[in-house]
Design a protein around this motif. Structure first.
Motif, PDB file in Angstrom:
ATOM      1  N   ALA A   5       0.586  -1.047  -0.001  1.00  0.00           N
ATOM      2  CA  ALA A   5       0.006  -0.123   0.063  1.00  0.00           C
ATOM      3  C   ALA A   5       0.916   1.237   0.046  1.00  0.00           C
ATOM      4  CB  ALA A   5      -0.985  -0.001   1.298  1.00  0.00           C
ATOM      5  N   ALA A   6       0.434   2.373  -0.492  1.00  0.00           N
ATOM      6  CA  ALA A   6       1.191   3.552  -0.730  1.00  0.00           C
ATOM      7  C   ALA A   6       0.397   4.576  -0.548  1.00  0.00           C
ATOM      8  CB  ALA A   6       1.846   3.701  -2.020  1.00  0.00           C
ATOM      9  N   VAL A   7       0.978   5.996  -0.055  1.00  0.00           N
ATOM     10  CA  VAL A   7      -0.090   7.063  -0.132  1.00  0.00           C
ATOM     11  C   VAL A   7       0.873   8.262  -0.437  1.00  0.00           C
ATOM     12  CG1 VAL A   7       0.701   7.277   2.294  1.00  0.00           C
ATOM     13  CG2 VAL A   7      -1.513   8.224   1.560  1.00  0.00           C
ATOM     14  N   LEU A   8       0.038   9.211  -0.980  1.00  0.00           N
ATOM     15  CA  LEU A   8       0.642  10.518  -1.260  1.00  0.00           C
ATOM     16  C   LEU A   8      -0.201  11.654  -0.331  1.00  0.00           C
ATOM     17  CD1 LEU A   8       2.552  12.278  -3.191  1.00  0.00           C
ATOM     18  CD2 LEU A   8       0.606  12.465  -4.483  1.00  0.00           C
ATOM     19  N   PRO A   9       0.530  12.198   0.596  1.00  0.00           N
ATOM     20  CA  PRO A   9      -0.201  13.298   1.176  1.00  0.00           C
ATOM     21  C   PRO A   9       0.088  14.479   0.484  1.00  0.00           C
ATOM     22  CG  PRO A   9       1.561  11.912   2.591  1.00  0.00           C
ATOM     23  CD  PRO A   9       1.773  11.581   1.153  1.00  0.00           C
ATOM     24  N   VAL A  10      -1.074  15.294   0.672  1.00  0.00           N
ATOM     25  CA  VAL A  10      -1.117  16.615  -0.313  1.00  0.00           C
ATOM     26  C   VAL A  10      -1.745  17.628   0.748  1.00  0.00           C
ATOM     27  CG1 VAL A  10      -2.312  17.708  -2.178  1.00  0.00           C
ATOM     28  CG2 VAL A  10      -1.811  15.231  -2.252  1.00  0.00           C
ATOM     29  N   ASP A  11      -1.013  18.868   0.821  1.00  0.00           N
ATOM     30  CA  ASP A  11      -1.539  19.869   1.339  1.00  0.00           C
ATOM     31  C   ASP A  11      -2.089  20.810   0.441  1.00  0.00           C
ATOM     32  OD1 ASP A  11      -1.638  22.238   2.426  1.00  0.00           O
ATOM     33  OD2 ASP A  11      -0.137  22.025   4.118  1.00  0.00           O
ATOM     34  N   ALA A  12      -3.357  20.919   0.191  1.00  0.00           N
ATOM     35  CA  ALA A  12      -3.983  21.404  -0.805  1.00  0.00           C
ATOM     36  C   ALA A  12      -4.023  23.124  -0.652  1.00  0.00           C
ATOM     37  CB  ALA A  12      -5.370  21.045  -0.905  1.00  0.00           C
ATOM     38  N   GLU A  13      -3.958  23.636   0.555  1.00  0.00           N
ATOM     39  CA  GLU A  13      -3.726  24.939   0.897  1.00  0.00           C
ATOM     40  C   GLU A  13      -2.336  25.666   0.321  1.00  0.00           C
ATOM     41  OE1 GLU A  13      -4.056  28.047   4.395  1.00  0.00           O
ATOM     42  OE2 GLU A  13      -4.978  26.149   4.628  1.00  0.00           O
ATOM     43  N   ARG A  14      -1.235  24.856   0.485  1.00  0.00           N
ATOM     44  CA  ARG A  14       0.167  25.419   0.128  1.00  0.00           C
ATOM     45  C   ARG A  14       0.433  24.652  -1.030  1.00  0.00           C
ATOM     46  NH1 ARG A  14       4.260  23.788   3.783  1.00  0.00           N
ATOM     47  NH2 ARG A  14       3.147  21.827   4.202  1.00  0.00           N
ATOM     48  N   GLY A  15      -0.244  23.698  -1.494  1.00  0.00           N
ATOM     49  CA  GLY A  15      -0.027  23.009  -3.099  1.00  0.00           C
ATOM     50  C   GLY A  15       1.158  22.178  -2.704  1.00  0.00           C
TER      51      GLY A  15
ATOM     52  N   CYS B 260       5.207   7.336   0.088  1.00  0.00           N
ATOM     53  CA  CYS B 260       5.438   6.663   1.259  1.00  0.00           C
ATOM     54  C   CYS B 260       4.712   5.258   0.914  1.00  0.00           C
ATOM     55  CB  CYS B 260       4.845   7.287   2.440  1.00  0.00           C
ATOM     56  SG  CYS B 260       4.631   6.259   3.874  1.00  0.00           S
ATOM     57  N   ALA B 261       5.366   4.081   1.318  1.00  0.00           N
ATOM     58  CA  ALA B 261       4.713   2.765   1.080  1.00  0.00           C
ATOM     59  C   ALA B 261       5.201   1.621   2.203  1.00  0.00           C
ATOM     60  CB  ALA B 261       5.034   2.151  -0.395  1.00  0.00           C
TER      61      ALA B 261
ATOM     62  N   GLN C  73      -0.036   3.835   9.348  1.00  0.00           N
ATOM     63  CA  GLN C  73       1.167   3.615  10.102  1.00  0.00           C
ATOM     64  C   GLN C  73       2.574   4.105   9.531  1.00  0.00           C
ATOM     65  OE1 GLN C  73       0.602  -0.604  10.597  1.00  0.00           O
ATOM     66  NE2 GLN C  73      -0.242  -0.230  12.744  1.00  0.00           N
ATOM     67  N   GLU C  74       2.662   3.607   8.279  1.00  0.00           N
ATOM     68  CA  GLU C  74       3.775   3.964   7.550  1.00  0.00           C
ATOM     69  C   GLU C  74       4.082   5.460   7.350  1.00  0.00           C
ATOM     70  OE1 GLU C  74       6.151   1.972   6.227  1.00  0.00           O
ATOM     71  OE2 GLU C  74       5.083   0.223   6.886  1.00  0.00           O
ATOM     72  N   ALA C  75       2.974   6.209   7.353  1.00  0.00           N
ATOM     73  CA  ALA C  75       3.128   7.732   7.351  1.00  0.00           C
ATOM     74  C   ALA C  75       3.725   8.201   8.602  1.00  0.00           C
ATOM     75  CB  ALA C  75       1.914   8.353   7.071  1.00  0.00           C
ATOM     76  N   GLU C  76       3.239   7.785   9.600  1.00  0.00           N
ATOM     77  CA  GLU C  76       3.984   8.070  10.866  1.00  0.00           C
ATOM     78  C   GLU C  76       5.569   7.545  11.055  1.00  0.00           C
ATOM     79  OE1 GLU C  76       2.597   9.581  13.625  1.00  0.00           O
ATOM     80  OE2 GLU C  76       0.444   9.331  13.724  1.00  0.00           O
TER      81      GLU C  76
ATOM     82  N   CYS D 151       4.246  11.826  10.096  1.00  0.00           N
ATOM     83  CA  CYS D 151       3.072  12.743   9.782  1.00  0.00           C
ATOM     84  C   CYS D 151       1.650  12.004  10.066  1.00  0.00           C
ATOM     85  CB  CYS D 151       3.174  13.122   8.435  1.00  0.00           C
ATOM     86  SG  CYS D 151       1.924  14.304   7.444  1.00  0.00           S
ATOM     87  N   ARG D 152       0.873  12.571  10.665  1.00  0.00           N
ATOM     88  CA  ARG D 152      -0.555  12.094  10.727  1.00  0.00           C
ATOM     89  C   ARG D 152      -1.187  12.451   9.388  1.00  0.00           C
ATOM     90  NH1 ARG D 152      -0.292  14.274  16.159  1.00  0.00           N
ATOM     91  NH2 ARG D 152      -1.149  16.310  14.845  1.00  0.00           N
ATOM     92  N   LEU D 153      -2.202  11.611   8.889  1.00  0.00           N
ATOM     93  CA  LEU D 153      -2.887  11.858   7.857  1.00  0.00           C
ATOM     94  C   LEU D 153      -4.484  12.288   8.028  1.00  0.00           C
ATOM     95  CD1 LEU D 153      -1.140   9.198   5.318  1.00  0.00           C
ATOM     96  CD2 LEU D 153      -0.836  11.369   5.818  1.00  0.00           C
ATOM     97  N   GLN D 154      -4.942  12.679   7.020  1.00  0.00           N
ATOM     98  CA  GLN D 154      -6.568  13.221   7.302  1.00  0.00           C
ATOM     99  C   GLN D 154      -7.022  12.828   5.853  1.00  0.00           C
ATOM    100  OE1 GLN D 154      -7.262  17.311   8.480  1.00  0.00           O
ATOM    101  NE2 GLN D 154      -5.208  17.293   9.406  1.00  0.00           N
ATOM    102  N   GLY D 155      -8.304  12.507   5.933  1.00  0.00           N
ATOM    103  CA  GLY D 155      -8.966  12.267   4.894  1.00  0.00           C
ATOM    104  C   GLY D 155      -8.603  11.330   3.845  1.00  0.00           C
ATOM    105  N   LEU D 156      -8.144  10.119   4.446  1.00  0.00           N
ATOM    106  CA  LEU D 156      -7.549   9.173   3.423  1.00  0.00           C
ATOM    107  C   LEU D 156      -8.378   8.743   2.302  1.00  0.00           C
ATOM    108  CD1 LEU D 156      -4.860   7.367   3.179  1.00  0.00           C
ATOM    109  CD2 LEU D 156      -6.317   5.571   4.691  1.00  0.00           C
ATOM    110  N   ARG D 157      -8.107   8.573   1.119  1.00  0.00           N
ATOM    111  CA  ARG D 157      -8.865   8.219   0.153  1.00  0.00           C
ATOM    112  C   ARG D 157      -8.305   6.963  -0.860  1.00  0.00           C
ATOM    113  NH1 ARG D 157     -10.464   9.659  -5.313  1.00  0.00           N
ATOM    114  NH2 ARG D 157      -9.139  11.534  -5.286  1.00  0.00           N
ATOM    115  N   LYS D 158      -9.005   5.989  -0.935  1.00  0.00           N
ATOM    116  CA  LYS D 158      -8.235   4.928  -1.638  1.00  0.00           C
ATOM    117  C   LYS D 158      -8.586   5.396  -3.335  1.00  0.00           C
ATOM    118  CE  LYS D 158      -7.769  -0.087  -2.344  1.00  0.00           C
ATOM    119  NZ  LYS D 158      -8.012  -1.110  -1.667  1.00  0.00           N
ATOM    120  N   VAL D 159      -7.601   5.317  -4.375  1.00  0.00           N
ATOM    121  CA  VAL D 159      -7.920   5.691  -5.601  1.00  0.00           C
ATOM    122  C   VAL D 159      -7.713   4.374  -6.545  1.00  0.00           C
ATOM    123  CG1 VAL D 159      -7.208   8.103  -5.361  1.00  0.00           C
ATOM    124  CG2 VAL D 159      -5.659   6.288  -5.814  1.00  0.00           C
TER     125      VAL D 159
END
Length: 203
Positions: free
Chosen positions: A58-68, A93-94, A109-112, A117-125
């Motif tokens: 599993a892999a995740v891309l964290p995005v800060d939309a406000e700062r881009g 991160c994976a 867990q991997e993000a931590e 980093c704590r993640l919010q709004g996790l969405r599977k794509v």
């Protein structure tokens, strides 16, 4: 009339598996599969393939939309090194999904561990195979939100697993420019960055 029982896997789609031999079971399992394939002309052909069971992941891309911005990691990848592509790769991160675990829980867990980093709004794509000609690895890909306040530490991974992970924060546009220049060559990362771009940096 009772429903027809499903055909056994060994005969599915004109394929009859004859044997499965474990060649190695070190970090992951490598097996040799011998099977008969029925061709379009009705003839049969016996073939062998090696399958590397190095997943699921599993892999995740964290995005800060406000700062881009996005969070990525840089880490040692020996297969890339022996293939002539350098010592370190920039990636999303994976981690490997342990048996019976949930892919979403894995990336949290991997993000931590890797990024602090704590993640919010996790969405599977997506769910996809990375190299189905040889690998049984299926990846579960996620996007997530984060802010500066969600950064809880330095990250870096687990020393006991040999990890020395560098955390990279950069504008999404810069990350995509690195894809185009060949600085980012990891498939899961390219796919996740493209998803973030199509979403306009937000989701």
């Amino acid at each position: 009339m009772p429903p027809e029982a499903p055909r056994p896997m060994e005969e599915k789609g004109g394929i009859r598996i004859q044997s499965r031999e474990v060649l190695s079971e070190n970090w992951f399992r490598l097996e040799k599969v011998t099977f008969d394939q029925r061709r379009a002309d009705g003839s049969e052909q016996r073939l062998q393939r090696e399958v590397y069971h190095n997943g699921p992941g599993a892999a995740v891309l964290p995005v800060d939309a406000e700062r881009g911005t996005v969070l990525l990691v840089r880490q040692l990848r020996i297969p890339a090194l022996v293939n002539g592509d350098g010592l370190m790769l920039i990636e999303a991160c994976a981690g490997m999904v342990e048996k019976g675990d949930d892919p979403a829980r894995t990336v949290l867990q991997e993000a931590e561990q890797e990024m602090g980093c704590r993640l919010q709004g996790l969405r599977k794509v997506l769910e996809l195979y990375t190299s189905p000609g040889a690998s049984a690895e299926k990846l579960h890909l996620f996007l997530a939100r984060y802010t500066q306040d969600d950064r809880t530490g330095q990250g870096g991974g687990l020393a006991g697993e040999g990890e020395q992970i560098e955390v990279l924060e950069m504008p999404l546009g810069q990350a995509w420019a690195m894809v185009e220049s060949g600085e980012i060559i990891d498939a899961k990362t390219v796919i996740l960055l493209q998803h973030a771009r199509l979403a306009g940096g937000g989701f």
